[in-house]
Design a protein around this motif. Structure first.
Motif, PDB file in Angstrom:
ATOM      1  N   ALA A 188       0.833  -1.208   0.000  1.00  0.00           N
ATOM      2  CA  ALA A 188       0.000   0.000   0.000  1.00  0.00           C
ATOM      3  C   ALA A 188       0.867   1.258   0.000  1.00  0.00           C
ATOM      4  O   ALA A 188       0.557   2.240  -0.685  1.00  0.00           O
ATOM      5  CB  ALA A 188      -0.935  -0.014   1.203  1.00  0.00           C
ATOM      6  N   ASP A 189       1.953   1.229   0.754  1.00  0.00           N
ATOM      7  CA  ASP A 189       2.869   2.370   0.776  1.00  0.00           C
ATOM      8  C   ASP A 189       3.574   2.516  -0.570  1.00  0.00           C
ATOM      9  O   ASP A 189       3.728   3.628  -1.095  1.00  0.00           O
ATOM     10  CB  ASP A 189       3.896   2.184   1.896  1.00  0.00           C
ATOM     11  N   LEU A 190       3.973   1.395  -1.145  1.00  0.00           N
ATOM     12  CA  LEU A 190       4.639   1.408  -2.441  1.00  0.00           C
ATOM     13  C   LEU A 190       3.729   1.988  -3.520  1.00  0.00           C
ATOM     14  O   LEU A 190       4.176   2.776  -4.372  1.00  0.00           O
ATOM     15  CB  LEU A 190       5.064  -0.015  -2.801  1.00  0.00           C
ATOM     16  N   ALA A 191       2.465   1.636  -3.470  1.00  0.00           N
ATOM     17  CA  ALA A 191       1.518   2.118  -4.484  1.00  0.00           C
ATOM     18  C   ALA A 191       1.134   3.581  -4.251  1.00  0.00           C
ATOM     19  O   ALA A 191       1.120   4.381  -5.190  1.00  0.00           O
ATOM     20  CB  ALA A 191       0.272   1.242  -4.485  1.00  0.00           C
ATOM     21  N   SER A 192       0.842   3.948  -3.019  1.00  0.00           N
ATOM     22  CA  SER A 192       0.358   5.306  -2.749  1.00  0.00           C
ATOM     23  C   SER A 192       1.477   6.344  -2.788  1.00  0.00           C
ATOM     24  O   SER A 192       1.226   7.523  -3.047  1.00  0.00           O
ATOM     25  CB  SER A 192      -0.364   5.366  -1.404  1.00  0.00           C
ATOM     26  N   SER A 193       2.714   5.911  -2.536  1.00  0.00           N
ATOM     27  CA  SER A 193       3.864   6.827  -2.591  1.00  0.00           C
ATOM     28  C   SER A 193       4.698   6.612  -3.846  1.00  0.00           C
ATOM     29  O   SER A 193       5.838   7.077  -3.929  1.00  0.00           O
ATOM     30  CB  SER A 193       4.740   6.635  -1.348  1.00  0.00           C
ATOM     31  N   TYR A 194       4.154   5.892  -4.783  1.00  0.00           N
ATOM     32  CA  TYR A 194       4.807   5.504  -6.047  1.00  0.00           C
ATOM     33  C   TYR A 194       5.633   6.656  -6.626  1.00  0.00           C
ATOM     34  O   TYR A 194       5.135   7.761  -6.851  1.00  0.00           O
ATOM     35  CB  TYR A 194       3.705   5.099  -7.017  1.00  0.00           C
TER      36      TYR A 194
END
Length: 321
Positions: A136-142
């Motif tokens: 989720a962090d990887l996707a939202s802070s992409y």
């Protein structure tokens, strides 16, 4: 013991109340546990970190969440978390990572690599929720970076050329991720974004450990810990060469985000065998970066028998134990 305290830690957001800095609590807890911390030491670290935490807010679940439509949108974190919690519950860790990880790798510099580090730590301890938090962090802070072009130079030559090209260039931003974005938005980045035709995670690990020994730089520290993380994640790539190239591009951006990086000579250190090391000082430390660096170097040394990682460990023992 670890699972219960991680469940408590998961009540909080991925950022602290300190100007957007990353919440390192779950990662530090995993690293401490992997190095042998007992229950009291884990609880003590939790208590020391608690004043930095921000409670998560509940959101209404979106029935048909279009995950690719919101990449890089931090406000969508909770939606991503609900989405990936469901995916991991349904498909398991391996199935979920094989479905999504390659697609997310062009943005793997997200949160200054903390997203892939937390994801990897979740994999290491087989914690489904931590895997979902990392995704989720990887996707939202992409943080998208273009795929590097192939070249005949080796890793060291590519990095040296990049450092020379960016010498004296002003890099904007306070946080590492903002500075990385400043680097890749500079038109010159296209001229340094190259990778050898064949990439090997072991060679990258050795190079970034050497770079840290020569610089002792805080940003380069994240290169060491993220490379350790990538070793675990690489087992789940469907397109390993492509995904590793994206990671290399993010590493270049991270190194270039340090203005006028000073590289000294390799320090002369009398190496200490692991059997003679006491980790008590690390296990009782309140410095999350020191804790994670120690775990990364310990685990990398066990895997590669790398002298550079043992040197970093020896330095940490001298400074903190």
């Amino acid at each position: 013991m670890l699972a219960e305290i991680l469940t408590r830690a998961q009540r909080y957001t991925v950022e602290t109340n300190q100007n957007g800095n990353t919440n390192h609590l779950p990662m530090a807890l995993v690293a401490l546990s992997e190095m042998g911390a007992n229950h009291d030491q884990l609880e003590a670290y939790y208590a020391k970190y608690a004043h930095l935490l921000v409670a998560r807010e509940s959101v209404t679940t979106i029935t048909h969440f279009e995950w690719e439509a919101h990449l890089g949108d931090k406000s969508a974190f909770e939606h991503y978390l609900n989405y990936f919690l469901h995916q991991v519950e349904r498909e398991g860790i391996e199935g979920t990572l094989r479905t999504y990880l390659d697609r997310l790798m062009p943005g793997c510099g997200a949160s200054a690599f903390h997203a892939v580090i937390r994801l990897s730590y979740g994999v290491q301890v087989k914690n489904n929720s931590e895997v979902a938090f990392g995704l989720a962090d990887l996707a939202s802070s992409y943080l998208p970076i273009s795929e590097p072009l192939p070249c005949k130079q080796n890793l060291r030559e590519v990095l040296e050329n990049a450092l020379h090209t960016y010498e004296g260039i002003n890099v904007r931003g306070r946080l590492i991720s903002a500075r990385m974005l400043s680097v890749v938005e500079n038109p010159r980045f296209e001229s340094v974004n190259y990778a050898p035709r064949s990439l090997d995670i072991a060679q990258i690990s050795e190079l970034v450990a050497e770079l840290y020994l020569k610089s002792r730089d805080f940003t380069v520290l994240h290169a060491v810990t993220s490379c350790h993380a990538m070793r675990y994640l690489s087992d789940y790539f469907v397109q390993p060469e492509r995904s590793l190239r994206y990671y290399w591009a993010a590493l270049i951006a991270a190194v270039l985000s340090v203005e006028d990086l000073r590289l000294g000579s390799l320090p002369t250190i009398k190496l200490k065998p692991l059997s003679d090391m006491s980790f008590d000082g690390i296990l009782n430390s309140d410095d999350s970066h020191v804790i994670k660096l120690a775990w990364s170097c310990l685990d990398e040394f066990r895997h590669y028998q790398s002298e550079h990682h043992l040197k970093i460990l020896t330095m940490l023992m001298e400074e903190y134990c």
